[in-house]
Design a protein around this motif. Sequence first.
Motif, PDB file in Angstrom:
ATOM      1  N   MET A   1       0.835  -1.190   0.000  1.00 24.84           N
ATOM      2  CA  MET A   1       0.000   0.000   0.000  1.00 24.84           C
ATOM      3  C   MET A   1       0.876   1.248   0.000  1.00 24.84           C
ATOM      4  O   MET A   1       1.332   1.684   1.036  1.00 24.84           O
ATOM      5  CB  MET A   1      -0.909   0.000   1.233  1.00 24.84           C
ATOM      6  N   ASP A   2       1.121   1.831  -1.150  1.00 17.72           N
ATOM      7  CA  ASP A   2       2.020   2.974  -1.203  1.00 17.72           C
ATOM      8  C   ASP A   2       1.374   4.225  -1.769  1.00 17.72           C
ATOM      9  O   ASP A   2       1.927   5.295  -1.678  1.00 17.72           O
ATOM     10  CB  ASP A   2       3.254   2.647  -2.046  1.00 17.72           C
ATOM     11  N   THR A   3       0.222   4.104  -2.384  1.00 17.33           N
ATOM     12  CA  THR A   3      -0.379   5.263  -3.023  1.00 17.33           C
ATOM     13  C   THR A   3      -1.774   5.488  -2.487  1.00 17.33           C
ATOM     14  O   THR A   3      -2.445   4.571  -1.997  1.00 17.33           O
ATOM     15  CB  THR A   3      -0.454   5.082  -4.557  1.00 17.33           C
ATOM     16  N   LEU A   4      -2.230   6.727  -2.605  1.00 12.78           N
ATOM     17  CA  LEU A   4      -3.548   7.090  -2.125  1.00 12.78           C
ATOM     18  C   LEU A   4      -4.637   6.311  -2.837  1.00 12.78           C
ATOM     19  O   LEU A   4      -5.686   6.033  -2.281  1.00 12.78           O
ATOM     20  CB  LEU A   4      -3.749   8.603  -2.311  1.00 12.78           C
ATOM     21  N   THR A   5      -4.403   5.906  -4.100  1.00 12.58           N
ATOM     22  CA  THR A   5      -5.428   5.205  -4.857  1.00 12.58           C
ATOM     23  C   THR A   5      -5.667   3.797  -4.340  1.00 12.58           C
ATOM     24  O   THR A   5      -6.588   3.124  -4.790  1.00 12.58           O
ATOM     25  CB  THR A   5      -5.047   5.153  -6.350  1.00 12.58           C
ATOM     26  N   ASP A   6      -4.850   3.318  -3.404  1.00 15.38           N
ATOM     27  CA  ASP A   6      -5.076   2.003  -2.816  1.00 15.38           C
ATOM     28  C   ASP A   6      -6.271   2.004  -1.878  1.00 15.38           C
ATOM     29  O   ASP A   6      -6.753   0.953  -1.487  1.00 15.38           O
ATOM     30  CB  ASP A   6      -3.842   1.514  -2.069  1.00 15.38           C
ATOM     31  N   PHE A   7      -6.730   3.176  -1.451  1.00 18.28           N
ATOM     32  CA  PHE A   7      -7.946   3.262  -0.648  1.00 18.28           C
ATOM     33  C   PHE A   7      -9.065   3.837  -1.497  1.00 18.28           C
ATOM     34  O   PHE A   7      -8.898   4.876  -2.139  1.00 18.28           O
ATOM     35  CB  PHE A   7      -7.754   4.135   0.594  1.00 18.28           C
ATOM     36  N   VAL A   8     -10.210   3.168  -1.486  1.00 17.35           N
ATOM     37  CA  VAL A   8     -11.398   3.629  -2.198  1.00 17.35           C
ATOM     38  C   VAL A   8     -12.522   3.756  -1.187  1.00 17.35           C
ATOM     39  O   VAL A   8     -12.819   2.803  -0.451  1.00 17.35           O
ATOM     40  CB  VAL A   8     -11.797   2.651  -3.324  1.00 17.35           C
ATOM     41  N   ALA A   9     -13.162   4.904  -1.141  1.00 18.86           N
ATOM     42  CA  ALA A   9     -14.214   5.171  -0.157  1.00 18.86           C
ATOM     43  C   ALA A   9     -15.542   4.565  -0.593  1.00 18.86           C
ATOM     44  O   ALA A   9     -16.584   5.222  -0.592  1.00 18.86           O
ATOM     45  CB  ALA A   9     -14.352   6.672   0.074  1.00 18.86           C
ATOM     46  N   ASP A  10     -15.506   3.301  -0.980  1.00 15.11           N
ATOM     47  CA  ASP A  10     -16.693   2.550  -1.382  1.00 15.11           C
ATOM     48  C   ASP A  10     -16.517   1.124  -0.873  1.00 15.11           C
ATOM     49  O   ASP A  10     -15.697   0.368  -1.409  1.00 15.11           O
ATOM     50  CB  ASP A  10     -16.847   2.568  -2.897  1.00 15.11           C
ATOM     51  N   PRO A  11     -17.252   0.735   0.156  1.00 15.21           N
ATOM     52  CA  PRO A  11     -17.053  -0.594   0.738  1.00 15.21           C
ATOM     53  C   PRO A  11     -17.358  -1.741  -0.218  1.00 15.21           C
ATOM     54  O   PRO A  11     -16.940  -2.874   0.027  1.00 15.21           O
ATOM     55  CB  PRO A  11     -18.024  -0.612   1.924  1.00 15.21           C
ATOM     56  N   TRP A  12     -18.088  -1.449  -1.294  1.00 14.65           N
ATOM     57  CA  TRP A  12     -18.482  -2.507  -2.206  1.00 14.65           C
ATOM     58  C   TRP A  12     -17.725  -2.435  -3.522  1.00 14.65           C
ATOM     59  O   TRP A  12     -18.103  -3.058  -4.507  1.00 14.65           O
ATOM     60  CB  TRP A  12     -19.988  -2.428  -2.434  1.00 14.65           C
ATOM     61  N   ALA A  87      -2.160   5.565   1.767  1.00 16.52           N
ATOM     62  CA  ALA A  87      -3.411   4.806   1.703  1.00 16.52           C
ATOM     63  C   ALA A  87      -3.960   4.535   3.096  1.00 16.52           C
ATOM     64  O   ALA A  87      -5.168   4.629   3.332  1.00 16.52           O
ATOM     65  CB  ALA A  87      -3.187   3.494   0.954  1.00 16.52           C
ATOM     66  N   GLU A  88      -3.084   4.182   4.026  1.00 15.84           N
ATOM     67  CA  GLU A  88      -3.527   3.939   5.406  1.00 15.84           C
ATOM     68  C   GLU A  88      -4.046   5.215   6.046  1.00 15.84           C
ATOM     69  O   GLU A  88      -5.048   5.193   6.775  1.00 15.84           O
ATOM     70  CB  GLU A  88      -2.383   3.352   6.215  1.00 15.84           C
ATOM     71  N   ARG A  89      -3.392   6.347   5.787  1.00 14.84           N
ATOM     72  CA  ARG A  89      -3.883   7.617   6.335  1.00 14.84           C
ATOM     73  C   ARG A  89      -5.263   7.941   5.784  1.00 14.84           C
ATOM     74  O   ARG A  89      -6.147   8.396   6.523  1.00 14.84           O
ATOM     75  CB  ARG A  89      -2.900   8.746   6.016  1.00 14.84           C
ATOM     76  N   ALA A  90      -5.453   7.727   4.493  1.00 16.61           N
ATOM     77  CA  ALA A  90      -6.761   7.990   3.884  1.00 16.61           C
ATOM     78  C   ALA A  90      -7.825   7.094   4.500  1.00 16.61           C
ATOM     79  O   ALA A  90      -8.941   7.540   4.811  1.00 16.61           O
ATOM     80  CB  ALA A  90      -6.690   7.780   2.373  1.00 16.61           C
ATOM     81  N   ALA A  91      -7.495   5.810   4.689  1.00 16.50           N
ATOM     82  CA  ALA A  91      -8.459   4.862   5.248  1.00 16.50           C
ATOM     83  C   ALA A  91      -8.790   5.203   6.699  1.00 16.50           C
ATOM     84  O   ALA A  91      -9.962   5.205   7.102  1.00 16.50           O
ATOM     85  CB  ALA A  91      -7.896   3.447   5.150  1.00 16.50           C
TER      86      ALA A  91
END
Length: 263
Positions: A1-12, A87-91
């Motif tokens: 997990m190195d980039t912001l795009t690794d987190f998506v604000a959509d659980p589905w 990504a972890e910070r975003a999540a």
Amino acid sequence: MDTLTDFVADPWAVATPERERVAVFSDGLDLYPAAEGGLFHSTTALPDSVGELLPVGCLGRDRLYVARASGVEGQSLRSVYPNASPAERAALGAARQRLQWVRDHAFCGRCGGPTQWYEHEYTLYCAHCDHRHYPRVSPCVIVAVHDGDWLLLGRSPRHPPDLWTLIAGFIEPGESAEAAVAREVHEETGVQLADVRYHGSESWPFPHQLMLGYSARFAGGPLRRAEDELVALEWFHRDSLPRVPGDWTIAGRLIQAFSQGRA
């Protein structure tokens, strides 16, 4: 997990997740890491006092939830963020904001009735008056004001006494982001600006800001510190900057861009 795009604000976003993990927070909304030292808990190894699991998004191939546990002591996200990936910070930021939103809107602000969680629409619904409460996001501006090799920095009473940072403030209703930049800087410092340029944005979950980062050139005016906002205000040369926020923050990245001649 190195980039912001690794987190998506959509659980589905991931139909069949590899794992389901939970960000657990204390009653004071501090992060309670897993016993083995990870930021997130497995759904099969949660504290006994954990409450309802609320969906947050997808972190890589994992579905992420958030929950609050009573009687635990956590760590502030500000202390966790420097060592977490983007990504972890975003999540974690999204998780904390979801929890804050549900806690703050347990009752309808229109009629006072209890709200219900509608997970597939990310809304809290009031069956009594049919009103829907969506997550609150408060837009703010933060600006690196420069004059050649000099950068304008201030110290806030809310920060450590040796930490200097950029001028920032909330966007008011009916105001553009650029107008907010000019107004906030003038209100807090007394100076005028030119060449206002947008650099990027950052979710800032303290509690629910969206920071819009700008740079601007000093265009005149004597410094006039707003005493109710700042305890100090000074110009610093790019080669002798004081302690400033780390580059994991948008303030730190804007200051770094200035110090490297990219402002």
